[in-house]
Design an enzyme around this catalytic site. Structure first.
Site, PDB file in Angstrom:
ATOM      1  N   ASP A  14       0.727  -1.237   0.107  1.00  0.00           N
ATOM      2  CA  ASP A  14       0.101   0.028  -0.001  1.00  0.00           C
ATOM      3  C   ASP A  14       0.665   1.223   0.005  1.00  0.00           C
ATOM      4  OD1 ASP A  14      -2.286   1.870   0.729  1.00  0.00           O
ATOM      5  OD2 ASP A  14      -3.198  -0.009   1.035  1.00  0.00           O
TER       6      ASP A  14
ATOM      7  N   HIS B 166      -3.578   6.095   3.567  1.00  0.00           N
ATOM      8  CA  HIS B 166      -4.455   4.827   2.960  1.00  0.00           C
ATOM      9  C   HIS B 166      -3.813   3.704   3.419  1.00  0.00           C
ATOM     10  CE1 HIS B 166      -5.597   2.069   0.074  1.00  0.00           C
ATOM     11  NE2 HIS B 166      -6.634   2.881  -0.358  1.00  0.00           N
TER      12      HIS B 166
ATOM     13  N   SER C 293     -11.000  -0.533  -1.325  1.00  0.00           N
ATOM     14  CA  SER C 293      -9.813  -0.405  -0.453  1.00  0.00           C
ATOM     15  C   SER C 293      -9.881  -0.774   0.924  1.00  0.00           C
ATOM     16  CB  SER C 293      -9.122   0.792  -0.593  1.00  0.00           C
ATOM     17  OG  SER C 293      -8.412   1.059  -1.811  1.00  0.00           O
TER      18      SER C 293
END
Ligand SMILES: *[C@@H]1O[C@H](CO)[C@@H](O)[C@H](O)[C@H]1NC(C)=O
Ligand SMILES: *[C@@H]1O[C@H](CO)[C@@H](O)[C@H](O)[C@H]1NC(C)=O
Ligand SMILES: *[C@@H]1O[C@H](CO)[C@@H](O)[C@H](O)[C@H]1NC(C)=O
Ligand SMILES: *[C@@H]1O[C@H](CO)[C@@H](O)[C@H](O)[C@H]1NC(C)=O
Ligand SMILES: *[C@@H]1O[C@H](CO)[C@@H](O)[C@H](O)[C@H]1NC(C)=O
Ligand SMILES: *[C@@H]1O[C@H](CO)[C@@H](O)[C@H](O)[C@H]1NC(C)=O
Ligand SMILES: *[C@@H]1O[C@H](CO)[C@@H](O)[C@H](O)[C@H]1NC(C)=O
Length: 747
Positions: free
Chosen positions: A129, A202, A530
């Protein structure tokens, strides 16, 4: 192998030393069995032009066989002639698929999967990620035992990241950016870190969703107070950063997968992807196949391109493809128009006042000049919007950035209006001023009202977190099947919570990621597949720790066959616009961790079975070698049909006019009670007759395998729809093992 590849390039250099300087990054796949020969033939070559040397970024030798390299078109042509060359794909940037959820999933502290004895064994979760914020409490050492000795990973140093940043919880960290820098240029270290540190939030969010510590009293700006926790909160985390400001380069993702598998992760999480493509052209699918052969479960996001069909990505059958749905928690607002109409919106705005005054409403030309409809930068007129509530249509700039523009212009609030395609999907965003989203129906009425009535007014009420809404409901943005590439497999596989998910966030990144937003939060609420993917990653880790001997496919089967299809009101899980969600939206259903830990039967798939499946797709020897390492011979034509892959769901193509039929064979393994009898229960898709033989399976011991055959026959006078859906379920006294059936009608 590294040395052999260097020889190869020295040789190439001689062949094409005057090649064009213009070069690009390619991912090159080589036949593993032929690399030796390559070595011998090139060993004695010379070179004299170091400046035009192709630049090797990574050598891959664990999950795939090949390398990524920056080279010119001429170099590429020479390379294609080398014995053992399989394929070259130009590198590209893929995109990210941007404390209540454990409870919603039925996980309770001290009970079942979350009981202490079930949490002691070690599972290592690798997250590919944007990196990680290592100081976050979610990744703190909290009485975790020493790092398992099988762990081979490191804690890579770099910008603002020292090796002491890892601990017993965050046991490894790496950053892969050679591919990214080859495409996007050197990373600007004032904007991003050339290290595993997360500059976007994220990766911190997804890592903590999979395996973050249990943290009491977590909230977002006072909203959604509760305990934040990863699905496998005692799991170890290894962060592999392969995503930067502009995206994630395939070359880096492959390097990260290689490293993770070499380091010893048990489960891999990838909340990113590109458009779907044939498996032999899909680098992530090829690498994931290498990973599952080493026993690593691979969980991927389905993508955020719904509700349009055939948008699902990460579709290879050996990957777990995760769709996104709502939990029962929402953050509603009430929008009261001056004409008496009332609509419901959603927002994470959390100011001191929970209600705005009744304020004038402006839109488009009553709010400013060109672009005022979209509230773009400079389009709003401060004189027109001061103290008023502005309607902003979605598009062009981010949702929260529109709020920023309204605030800058002196506006008092904002209504963020959906267009028709977005339907009634409501994102709750952490706006910098009193603002709410509004579905398409309400949006049409509000726009109309503001145009028709000269002094339209509105009042917005913020209601905070509300629980026990009908759920799950599919998110409109969640990508849909059928898979454009492999229509013989239902994709996505399952759905999991992916809307308004609270998880860890770097304190130096504002929740809106806007520069003007000076708020700092420990947790942020965001949405996307996600977010649903790491839920399943963590659940796979939970199951892995209970059943250490299960293959990735067995774990996948357990999660799929126990998934549920009814909501918390005992009606079918709905899709957007209240229609019933089909398997092309939610796959086998919504994951049910407790049930998945004890599924009764599993559909296991060995690596060789996947290879036979690829043979049945008529892959030629070059394409097969990408997966097999060049050491597999396809069985004869009649031995294995595409429909025989031991997948836990059924996708069949039938033709009405031809009254066609199809058969599938399956083998189930008993992992429940030693003596057990299962009877089949079939819900036939419309216009299809389904016959299962045998209809009863009698097991006498654990580990026993029994096979059955299903025949699907088109019946009736024809159909106006393109698809029919049903399911097949094996039911015993204790278990039910369910597989959806999707029939695609062809001419
Ligand atoms: C090819 O497969 C055979 C039999 O499975 C095995 O003995 C051999 O080592 C393999 N060769 C390579 C190069 O992987
Ligand atoms: C890096 O980003 C900063 C902030 O945007 C900018 O001021 C600076 O010029 C950039 N440096 C380079 C080398 O592009
Ligand atoms: C717009 O508002 C007018 C007046 O209130 C009403 O007659 C009309 O039906 C509305 N149109 C739409 C599309 O809502
Ligand atoms: C405007 O709003 C005020 C207060 O709500 C009302 O008294 C007035 O009649 C309205 N004027 C028009 C033109 O609608
Ligand atoms: C839920 O609905 C199904 C189908 O209508 C029914 O068979 C079942 O008994 C219901 N379950 C509960 C708990 O009400
Ligand atoms: C397999 O198909 C690919 C793509 O069509 C082609 O490039 C390759 O040469 C083929 N290999 C063989 C052995 O036919
Ligand atoms: C069936 O598919 C065709 C072609 O994609 C499409 O035009 C049509 O609208 C579909 N029909 C239904 C009922 O969805």
């Amino acid at each position: 192998m590294t040395i052999r590849f260097l020889f190869l390039f020295l040789a190439l250099n001689v062949l094409t030393s005057y090649a064009s300087i213009y070069s690009q990054t390619y991912v090159i796949h080589m036949d593993k069995t032929k690399i030796k020969a390559l070595d011998l033939s090139l060993e004695n070559e010379n070179h004299n032009e170091p400046t035009s040397n192709p630049e090797i970024l990574y050598v891959y030798e664990n999950v795939i066989s090949g390398f990524s390299v920056k080279l010119s078109k001429n170099h590429l042509e020479s390379l294609k002639k080398v014995d053992g060359f399989l394929s070259a794909t130009q590198d590209e940037l893929l995109t990210l698929h941007t404390t209540h959820s454990p409870h919603f999933l039925g996980l309770e502290q001290g009970i079942g999967l979350w009981s202490s004895q079930n949490l002691v064994s070690d599972v290592i979760i690798g997250v590919i990620d944007t990196g990680i914020w290592p100081e976050h409490p979610s990744f703190r050492n909290s009485g975790v035992p020493p790092i398992p000795s099988r762990w081979k990973g490191i804690c890579q140093t770099g910008t603002k990241f020292s090796s002491s940043k890892c601990n017993r919880k965050l046991i490894g960290a790496g950053a892969f950016f050679k591919g990214y820098e080859a495409i996007a240029g050197r990373i600007n270290e004032t904007l991003d870190y050339r290290s595993p540190r997360d500059s976007q939030g994220h990766g911190t969010h997804t890592s903590s969703t999979a395996a973050g510590n249990l943290i009491k009293g977590a909230d977002f700006l006072g909203l959604a107070k509760g305990t934040a926790s990863g699905m496998r909160y005692t799991g170890r985390i290894a962060a592999y950063k392969a995503c930067y400001q502009l995206g994630c380069a395939s070359a880096d993702i492959l390097a990260a997968i290689e490293q993770a598998v070499t380091d010893g992760v048990d489960v891999l999480s990838l909340s990113l992807g590109g458009t779907s493509r044939p498996y032999y052209n899909d680098n992530i699918a090829i690498a994931a196949f290498g990973a599952i052969q080493k026993g690593v479960f691979v969980s991927c996001s389905a993508g955020n391109s719904g509700p349009f069909h055939s948008t699902v990505s990460n579709i290879a059958p050996w990957m777990m493809t995760v769709a996104a749905s709502y939990t029962d928690r929402s953050f509603p607002t009430e929008i009261q128009l001056g004409n008496g109409q009332i609509f419901t919106g959603a927002s994470l705005y959390s100011g001191k006042k929970t209600t705005t005054k009744n304020l004038p409403l402006v839109y488009d030309e009553t709010a400013g000049g060109k672009g005022a409809r979209f509230c773009t930068k400079g389009s709003l007129s401060p004189t027109l919007i001061k103290g008023k509530i502005v309607i902003c249509d979605k598009g062009i700039i981010s949702r929260v950035a529109k709020g920023e523009q309204v605030k800058l212009g002196g506006g008092a609030g904002m209504i963020l209006a959906n267009n028709e395609n977005e339907g009634e999907e409501l994102f709750a965003d952490p706006h910098v001023l009193p603002a709410t989203s509004l579905g398409a129906i309400g949006a049409t009425a509000v726009r109309n009202y503001s145009k028709v009535s000269r002094n339209a007014t509105v009042m917005i009420k913020f209601e905070g977190a509300v629980y026990e809404n009908p759920a799950p409901v599919m998110a409109a943005f969640s990508s849909r099947g059928p898979s454009a590439i492999g229509p013989d497999i239902i994709k996505p596989d399952v759905t999991a919570p992916g809307v308004n998910i609270l998880a860890a966030w770097p304190p130096n990144i504002s929740p809106t990621q806007l520069k003007s937003d000076k708020r700092s939060v420990q947790f942020n609420i965001i949405s996307g597949t996600s977010m649903s993917c790491p839920h399943v990653t963590g659940l796979a880790a939970l199951i892995k720790s209970l059943h250490d001997d299960w293959s990735p496919s067995a774990i996948k089967s357990a999660l799929m066959t126990t998934a549920y299809n009814r909501n918390n009101r005992n009606s079918s899980i709905s899709d957007t616009g209240s229609s019933v969600a089909t398997p092309f939206a939610l796959g086998s259903g919504h994951v049910d961790p407790e049930k998945a830990s004890d599924p009764g039967l599993i559909y296991d798939i060995a690596a060789e079975d996947y290879l036979k499946y690829l043979c049945s797709l008529n892959y030629n020897s070059t394409q097969m070698a990408l997966f097999s390492g060049g050491n597999f011979t396809c069985p004869g034509d009649s031995e294995f049909h595409t429909g025989d892959l031991n997948y836990p769901s059924f996708a069949v193509a039938l033709s009405v006019s031809k009254k066609s039929f199809a058969t599938s064979r399956r083998t189930v393994t008993n992992v429940g009670d030693s003596k057990s009898t299962y009877a089949v229960k079939v819900n036939e898709p419309k216009w299809v007759s389904v016959v299962v033989e045998p209809a009863i399976l009698n097991f006498v011991k654990v580990g026993e395998k029994l096979s059955y055959k299903v025949s699907f026959r088109a019946i009736g006078d024809g159909t106006k729809s393109n698809f029919s859906f049903g399911y097949l379920e094996w039911v015993s006294v204790k278990y039910s093992v369910r597989s959806p059936i999707a029939v695609t009608w062809v001419q």
